[in-house]
Design a protein around this motif. Structure first.
Motif, PDB file in Angstrom:
ATOM      1  N   ALA A 112      -7.922   4.744  -0.957  1.00 31.16           N
ATOM      2  CA  ALA A 112      -9.135   5.573  -0.917  1.00 31.16           C
ATOM      3  C   ALA A 112      -8.863   7.069  -1.068  1.00 31.16           C
ATOM      4  CB  ALA A 112      -9.920   5.281   0.369  1.00 31.16           C
ATOM      5  N   PRO A 113      -7.916   7.668  -0.319  1.00 32.02           N
ATOM      6  CA  PRO A 113      -7.663   9.125  -0.485  1.00 32.02           C
ATOM      7  C   PRO A 113      -7.223   9.483  -1.904  1.00 32.02           C
ATOM      8  CG  PRO A 113      -6.647   8.294   1.530  1.00 32.02           C
ATOM      9  CD  PRO A 113      -7.081   7.093   0.739  1.00 32.02           C
ATOM     10  N   GLY A 123       0.815  -1.213   0.000  1.00 35.13           N
ATOM     11  CA  GLY A 123       0.000   0.000   0.000  1.00 35.13           C
ATOM     12  C   GLY A 123       0.844   1.257   0.000  1.00 35.13           C
ATOM     13  N   LYS A 124       1.883   1.275   0.834  1.00 39.34           N
ATOM     14  CA  LYS A 124       2.764   2.450   0.903  1.00 39.34           C
ATOM     15  C   LYS A 124       3.499   2.653  -0.421  1.00 39.34           C
ATOM     16  CE  LYS A 124       4.724   5.870   3.060  1.00 39.34           C
ATOM     17  NZ  LYS A 124       3.933   7.058   3.441  1.00 39.34           N
ATOM     18  N   ALA A 125       3.960   1.562  -1.014  1.00 37.30           N
ATOM     19  CA  ALA A 125       4.661   1.655  -2.301  1.00 37.30           C
ATOM     20  C   ALA A 125       3.725   2.169  -3.396  1.00 37.30           C
ATOM     21  CB  ALA A 125       5.215   0.281  -2.678  1.00 37.30           C
ATOM     22  N   LEU A 126       2.478   1.695  -3.389  1.00 35.21           N
ATOM     23  CA  LEU A 126       1.511   2.148  -4.399  1.00 35.21           C
ATOM     24  C   LEU A 126       1.225   3.636  -4.267  1.00 35.21           C
ATOM     25  CD1 LEU A 126      -1.064  -0.816  -4.426  1.00 35.21           C
ATOM     26  CD2 LEU A 126       0.519  -0.167  -6.249  1.00 35.21           C
ATOM     27  N   THR A 139      -8.448  11.689  -7.311  1.00 35.31           N
ATOM     28  CA  THR A 139      -8.301  11.454  -8.755  1.00 35.31           C
ATOM     29  C   THR A 139      -9.642  11.512  -9.468  1.00 35.31           C
ATOM     30  OG1 THR A 139      -6.409  10.000  -8.306  1.00 35.31           O
ATOM     31  CG2 THR A 139      -7.432   9.822 -10.467  1.00 35.31           C
ATOM     32  N   PHE A 140     -10.696  10.995  -8.840  1.00 37.08           N
ATOM     33  CA  PHE A 140     -12.002  10.927  -9.513  1.00 37.08           C
ATOM     34  C   PHE A 140     -12.946  12.035  -9.029  1.00 37.08           C
ATOM     35  CE2 PHE A 140     -10.268   6.723 -10.165  1.00 37.08           C
ATOM     36  CZ  PHE A 140     -10.642   6.435 -11.468  1.00 37.08           C
ATOM     37  N   VAL A 171       4.059   5.561  -5.817  1.00 40.93           N
ATOM     38  CA  VAL A 171       4.062   5.451  -7.279  1.00 40.93           C
ATOM     39  C   VAL A 171       2.900   6.229  -7.891  1.00 40.93           C
ATOM     40  CG1 VAL A 171       3.780   3.848  -9.210  1.00 40.93           C
ATOM     41  CG2 VAL A 171       5.248   3.231  -7.289  1.00 40.93           C
ATOM     42  N   LEU A 172       1.691   6.075  -7.339  1.00 42.26           N
ATOM     43  CA  LEU A 172       0.505   6.716  -7.905  1.00 42.26           C
ATOM     44  C   LEU A 172       0.581   8.231  -7.840  1.00 42.26           C
ATOM     45  CD1 LEU A 172      -2.269   4.329  -6.512  1.00 42.26           C
ATOM     46  CD2 LEU A 172      -1.633   4.618  -8.906  1.00 42.26           C
TER      47      LEU A 172
END
Length: 274
Positions: free
Chosen positions: A267-268, A209-212, A273-274, A215-216
């Motif tokens: 979620a945040p 989760g932290k890595a994503l 983003t959306f 990256v995101l």
């Protein structure tokens, strides 16, 4: 019977010993082992249990395994169930109880010649468990798991879903002896379903989760949207994979908590983003 020892019992489960001793007594290659001869001297075996350390099961299994020839069924049993002492296993109720065991009330056997109950040759390969279940006032009765209730209804002539909803099988209580029968059968048929520890999968979910998140946050918005969609689809795929592994391997991966951890990270970013 096991000694009343709170330290020994969790590491020496009744069903494990039951399956283990059944295989030892059934296998001719174990007759000459001194460890096995003690099984014919109950008091000596109990004394050894009480005076040994809490790793009795693993120590006893190692002694037996070291003295058995290669390819022995008992040796395979010990090898296959090493993780039984380390990881939690679940009980597989996907098999109908009628295919696991037969139940008989002691009162039904009163006055019957033992030879008329079951031929000796057909009882050699079976395990007999004496328990207090099936009696109304038994203390080890508890509500049946939904899967067991389903099988009780299915085998009592209720085939449709509507029929199952109206089914009221007897007995409605599930005894500890029947639970032991399920677990002993799973051990003897190598149908253990170990569960990967929650803390392991939660730790992995935190790292992923932290890595994503890192990256995101660096991706442009259009690519981030696409990636998030794929990630959410992957979470659903992980749930299906866990269920499929439970059937095929079998091993069970925790679903709820690891997925919740990942979603709390995503979620945040999803909201922004959306």
């Amino acid at each position: 019977d096991l000694p009343d020892d709170t330290e020994v019992e969790p590491l020496c489960p009744y069903n494990y010993l039951l399956a283990f001793i059944h295989l030892l007594q059934e296998n001719s290659s174990t007759e000459t082992l001194s460890e096995i001869k003690k099984l014919n001297q109950p008091q000596a075996a109990i004394s050894e249990l009480e005076n040994s350390d809490i790793n009795f099961c693993m120590n006893f299994a190692s002694k037996v395994e070291a003295n058995l020839p290669k390819g022995s069924e008992v040796k395979q049993f010990v090898s296959q169930n090493r993780t039984f002492h380390k990881w939690q296993s679940i009980i597989d109720f996907s098999i109908p109880p009628s295919r696991i065991y037969e139940t008989t009330l002691a009162s039904d056997l009163h006055g019957i010649d033992p030879k008329d109950i079951m031929p000796v040759e057909s009882s050699v390969n079976q395990v007999f468990i004496i328990g207090a279940g099936a009696y109304v006032d038994a203390e080890d009765n508890f509500p049946a798991p939904p899967a067991v209730e389903y099988w009780w209804c299915s085998f009592s002539g209720h085939s449709s879903t509507k029929d199952n909803e109206n089914c009221n099988p007897i007995p409605r209580q599930f005894s500890a002896g029947e639970t032991q029968a399920f677990m002993t059968s799973q051990l003897l048929t190598d149908r253990q379903i170990p569960v990967v520890p929650n803390y392991f999968m939660i730790g992995l979910a935190v790292v992923i989760g932290k890595a994503l998140v890192l990256v995101l946050n660096r991706l442009p918005r259009p690519l981030r949207r696409t990636t998030l969609r794929y990630l959410l689809a992957s979470l659903a795929g992980y749930s299906l994979l866990s269920l499929q592994l439970c059937v095929s391997v079998p091993i069970l991966l925790p679903i709820l908590l690891p997925s919740a951890i990942l979603l709390s990270y995503l979620a945040p970013i999803y909201k922004r983003t959306f």
